[in-house]
Design a protein around this motif. Sequence first.
Motif, short mmCIF file in Angstrom:
data_model
loop_
_atom_site.label_atom_id
_atom_site.label_comp_id
_atom_site.label_asym_id
_atom_site.label_seq_id
_atom_site.Cartn_x
_atom_site.Cartn_y
_atom_site.Cartn_z
N LEU A 259 22.71 -22.18 -1.78
CA LEU A 259 23.01 -22.78 -3.21
C LEU A 259 22.74 -21.65 -4.16
O LEU A 259 23.41 -21.20 -5.07
CB LEU A 259 22.11 -23.93 -3.51
CG LEU A 259 22.18 -24.85 -4.61
CD1 LEU A 259 23.78 -25.45 -4.37
CD2 LEU A 259 21.16 -25.96 -4.95
N SER A 260 21.83 -20.80 -3.84
CA SER A 260 21.45 -19.60 -4.65
C SER A 260 22.47 -18.59 -4.69
O SER A 260 23.06 -18.19 -5.74
CB SER A 260 20.26 -19.08 -4.17
OG SER A 260 19.91 -17.71 -4.75
N ALA A 261 23.18 -18.66 -3.54
CA ALA A 261 24.36 -17.65 -3.09
C ALA A 261 25.36 -18.27 -4.04
O ALA A 261 26.37 -17.55 -4.73
CB ALA A 261 24.77 -17.35 -1.89
N ALA A 262 25.83 -19.61 -3.99
CA ALA A 262 26.80 -20.20 -4.53
C ALA A 262 27.06 -20.30 -6.12
O ALA A 262 27.89 -20.27 -6.63
CB ALA A 262 26.90 -21.43 -3.77
N ILE A 263 25.77 -20.44 -6.50
CA ILE A 263 25.65 -20.63 -8.01
C ILE A 263 25.53 -19.30 -8.92
O ILE A 263 24.65 -18.77 -8.84
CB ILE A 263 24.31 -21.74 -8.36
CG1 ILE A 263 25.01 -23.21 -7.77
CG2 ILE A 263 24.19 -21.92 -9.71
CD1 ILE A 263 24.05 -24.23 -7.93
N LYS A 264 26.40 -19.46 -9.84
CA LYS A 264 26.61 -18.12 -10.37
C LYS A 264 25.92 -18.47 -11.67
O LYS A 264 26.31 -18.44 -12.93
CB LYS A 264 28.11 -17.96 -10.91
CG LYS A 264 29.18 -17.83 -9.82
CD LYS A 264 28.79 -16.83 -8.70
CE LYS A 264 29.52 -16.64 -7.49
NZ LYS A 264 28.93 -16.69 -6.36
#
Lengths: 150, 269
Positions: free
Chosen positions: B238-243
């Motif tokens: 999620l951390s990687a996906a959310i900009k």
Amino acid sequence: MFENVKMPEGMNPEVLEHLMFPKNYGKLDNANGIGLAHDEKTGEYVIFYSLREDEIIKDAKFATNGCQDTVVIGSMFSEMIIGNDTEYAQKAVQKMHEKLGELTPQQKVCADIVFTAFIASMINYENKLEGKEEEMHVLKMKESCNGEQK
Amino acid sequence: MQELYKQKHQLWLSVLFASFAINDETIKSRLYDFSTIMFRHMKWIGQDILAKGSNYNYDRDMMLYRQEKVFPILEDLQREIAQVQKLYTTEELFFRIKSDEKYLLEYIESLLNNPQNNQEITAFNMQRKWPDNELAQDQIDALTLFLFDESYKEYELILVYAYMQARTNDVVQFDVFQDLIDESYFHLKSFGNMMAKLGILALPRELHELTYVVKDFQKFIKDGIAEEEAAKEMCLELSAAIKDEELSKFFDFINNQESYHINLMQKLL
């Protein structure tokens, strides 16, 4: 009716409603069929309660420690079968299986654990009719929710 | 006593979720503090039930009403407190609990006396807009699923650890369970407030006894460690996906906490 069933392929309002307010969730105290589908690898389970009068499923509930896909599918499936006969319910399982192509492998496993618990509850009902003493019927899952083969 | 335990469990959730639902930071914070007191009441009532040789469960019979203003939420809390107080006896424990609830009722009354407090509730509007930054729809979807999964999981962990803590005489186990309960409570608070921001606040579903009556302790802890690993993975994804820099930092922070939960749980093996 089946044509209107939307599986959780995306976040539509219907799915969101099932997420926020799962239908038929919890214990059914007067159930006469209780089935448990259990994944020994992950510890995930679905317990399915059904109340049958002859061939009619008068009421149903389910509970799970699984993911939200399992909850949404359990919520939709239980809504579909309540008030219908067992033949309809079997078709509902088949019909929802046909839609599994739209799902990820993980969601397919989530659907299977719901259907397996339902089938176990039907077996429990039949077993009790035959005079067997069985609190609930347990079926073990072959695949885990993470999509890996056992 | 089981009925009392059930109503106290429900009251704890009502106060906690009222704190998530209300936007005013002062009211939110006060109600959250009261929810921690309600949780301790629940724990003490549970201990009392066990000491008397009886047992309790986590059955519930409640709905989270989708109110559109603050006052109906506060009025629901008043009614719920009045209902549960009918079940108290004259024991010392209930004198204490009633005193806490009297203070909460006075606080609620003071809020109701000021019409400016009757602000709009946006926690249930299903808008799914992140107010701090514009997120793409797929990011909102990922965040939504994550919050539903994890808010349930944190609620589950709080109750499972509390159930086991109430039944252990081992000091190390008791201490580890308390740390895990406190951490999960903080995570539930964080996720509940995020759900309210998105307009998708909902109660975690009820726990079935198959989830909290643990027959094989070692297996339970090993499964718990595997779950923490999975939660870490979800946080990382999620951390990687959310900009959004702030959200990414937050999920990294949660991820590192989950990592340490694994260390805590390993102490139990």
